[in-house]
Design a protein around this motif. Structure first.
Motif, PDB file in Angstrom:
ATOM      1  N   LYS A  80       0.831  -1.208   0.000  1.00  0.00           N
ATOM      2  CA  LYS A  80       0.000   0.000   0.000  1.00  0.00           C
ATOM      3  C   LYS A  80       0.859   1.249   0.000  1.00  0.00           C
ATOM      4  CE  LYS A  80      -4.111  -1.951   2.206  1.00  0.00           C
ATOM      5  NZ  LYS A  80      -5.037  -1.885   3.379  1.00  0.00           N
ATOM      6  N   ALA A  81       1.960   1.191   0.730  1.00  0.00           N
ATOM      7  CA  ALA A  81       2.856   2.356   0.739  1.00  0.00           C
ATOM      8  C   ALA A  81       3.447   2.596  -0.651  1.00  0.00           C
ATOM      9  CB  ALA A  81       3.963   2.137   1.768  1.00  0.00           C
ATOM     10  N   ARG A  87       0.943   6.577  -6.745  1.00  0.00           N
ATOM     11  CA  ARG A  87      -0.154   7.521  -6.966  1.00  0.00           C
ATOM     12  C   ARG A  87       0.300   8.949  -6.707  1.00  0.00           C
ATOM     13  NH1 ARG A  87      -5.225   4.367  -4.016  1.00  0.00           N
ATOM     14  NH2 ARG A  87      -5.345   2.622  -5.497  1.00  0.00           N
ATOM     15  N   ASN A  88       1.085   9.107  -5.675  1.00  0.00           N
ATOM     16  CA  ASN A  88       1.589  10.443  -5.374  1.00  0.00           C
ATOM     17  C   ASN A  88       2.446  10.959  -6.515  1.00  0.00           C
ATOM     18  OD1 ASN A  88       2.042  12.749  -3.860  1.00  0.00           O
ATOM     19  ND2 ASN A  88       3.764  11.875  -2.755  1.00  0.00           N
ATOM     20  N   SER A  93       2.832  14.333 -11.282  1.00  0.00           N
ATOM     21  CA  SER A  93       3.004  14.463 -12.728  1.00  0.00           C
ATOM     22  C   SER A  93       1.782  15.131 -13.361  1.00  0.00           C
ATOM     23  CB  SER A  93       3.240  13.083 -13.341  1.00  0.00           C
ATOM     24  OG  SER A  93       3.339  13.174 -14.744  1.00  0.00           O
ATOM     25  N   MET A  94       0.575  14.706 -12.909  1.00  0.00           N
ATOM     26  CA  MET A  94      -0.645  15.306 -13.442  1.00  0.00           C
ATOM     27  C   MET A  94      -0.728  16.784 -13.094  1.00  0.00           C
ATOM     28  SD  MET A  94      -3.398  12.262 -12.663  1.00  0.00           S
ATOM     29  CE  MET A  94      -4.771  13.293 -13.195  1.00  0.00           C
TER      30      MET A  94
END
Length: 336
Positions: A80-81, A87-88, A93-94
């Motif tokens: 999960k980390a 995701r971070n 990037s987004m």
């Protein structure tokens, strides 16, 4: 005397030996007696030890199971980390990409504002010339149109600006101008009608000339008045389609004319002029195979910020097309 003393000594030695044996026997008896209770104690201790050992083994198994569970949870937490980190990273990037797009949009908006200011300046500089050109004498029949044509194709802009907002039918004044043009040619061999997108407006007639007679004219005008298909505000596809589909190079008697009815143009003029030079070249006598005429309607000229530049683009384009292709450009007075 001596003999008795020797006997006494022997008796004393036997007695002592008896005592010692009895004592030893008593000790052995006591040991035997105590061995039974000791065995019971040892068995009890052994049982207790086995019970404690079993408890410790059971506890050890529980600890092993807990260790496995803790390891599994640790792996899940680590996964999960890692997912959170990915995701971070994706979000960063987004965010960077959105920031870049925002900067590009802001730059584009600034460029559009500059372009809009230039167009406003161009509108202001051209408005006087356009007003003079669009306000022609109020006449019913077009002036300056070539009358030698014997095949006529009409290209009609059927976009929203050419329609009555109440009925969504084509403006009656625009349909009436088609009637005026037809009245200028009482005898022709063929007629056809297309919209600005190049669709043939009368059902079942693509690519063929209609025999001209009063019934055909009246029927066509009724169809045009209620034509349901909306076209783009760009008559160029219709002009190209009319020339490519209807002109007959082997027909020596054909003198074809195209009449364009519209109010707006949203593209660039130079590519259109270059393409028309290719598909409608001059003949040996210097004339074009097809003459191109245009009628301009001032439907958007009253709204300087909502499209009058597209109206001027149409007027300028069709004026140049008509000049180069042996036709005439007629501007219609605002009759509304």
């Amino acid at each position: 005397m001596r003999a008795r003393n020797k006997r006494d000594s022997a008796d004393f030695g036997l007695s002592f030996l008896d005592c010692i044996c009895c004592g030893f026997g008593a000790i052995v008896l006591l040991f035997v007696i105590t061995m039974g209770s000791a065995n019971q104690m040892i068995q009890s201790l052994r049982d207790r030890l086995q019970e404690v050992t079993q408890q410790r083994l059971s506890r050890l198994e529980q600890l092993d199971a807990q260790e496995v569970e803790i390891s599994r949870r640790a792996e899940i937490a680590e996964d999960k980390a890692e997912q959170a980190e990915r995701r971070n990273t994706q979000l960063r990037s987004m965010v960077d990409e959105l920031a870049l797009q925002l900067a590009q949009l802001e730059a584009g908006q600034e460029a559009k504002m500059v372009e809009l200011e230039k167009e406003k300046t161009e509108i202001a500089s051209m408005q006087k010339e356009l007003e003079v050109e669009m306000n022609l004498p109020d006449i019913n029949l077009p002036v300056g149109l070539p009358v030698e044509s014997n095949y006529i194709a009409f290209v009609f802009d059927t976009s929203g600006s050419m329609r009555d907002t109440a009925t969504e039918n084509l403006h009656a004044a625009a349909v009436e101008k088609i009637r005026n043009v037809l009245d200028s040619y009482p005898e022709i061999k063929g007629v056809q009608f297309l919209d600005a997108d190049g669709r043939f407006m009368l059902p079942g007639t693509p690519g063929i000339w209609l025999t001209d007679d009063p019934a055909t004219r009246e029927g066509a005008l009724r169809v045009l008045a209620s034509y349901a298909y909306f076209s783009n505000s760009n008559p160029v596809p219709g002009i190209f389609r009319a020339i490519r589909s209807l002109y007959q190079p082997d027909n020596e008697d054909m003198r074809m004319a195209v009449f364009v009815f519209g109010d707006e143009f949203t593209g660039k003029a130079e590519p259109v002029l270059q393409r028309l030079e290719q598909i409608n070249p001059r003949k040996e006598d210097g004339r074009r195979h097809v003459s191109i005429n245009a009628v301009g309607f001032p439907t958007v000229l009253g709204y300087p910020l909502l499209g009058s530049h597209t109206g001027m683009k149409y007027a300028n384009l069709m004026r140049e097309v008509a000049f180069r292709h042996d036709g005439a450009f007629i501007a219609v007075r605002n009759e509304r």
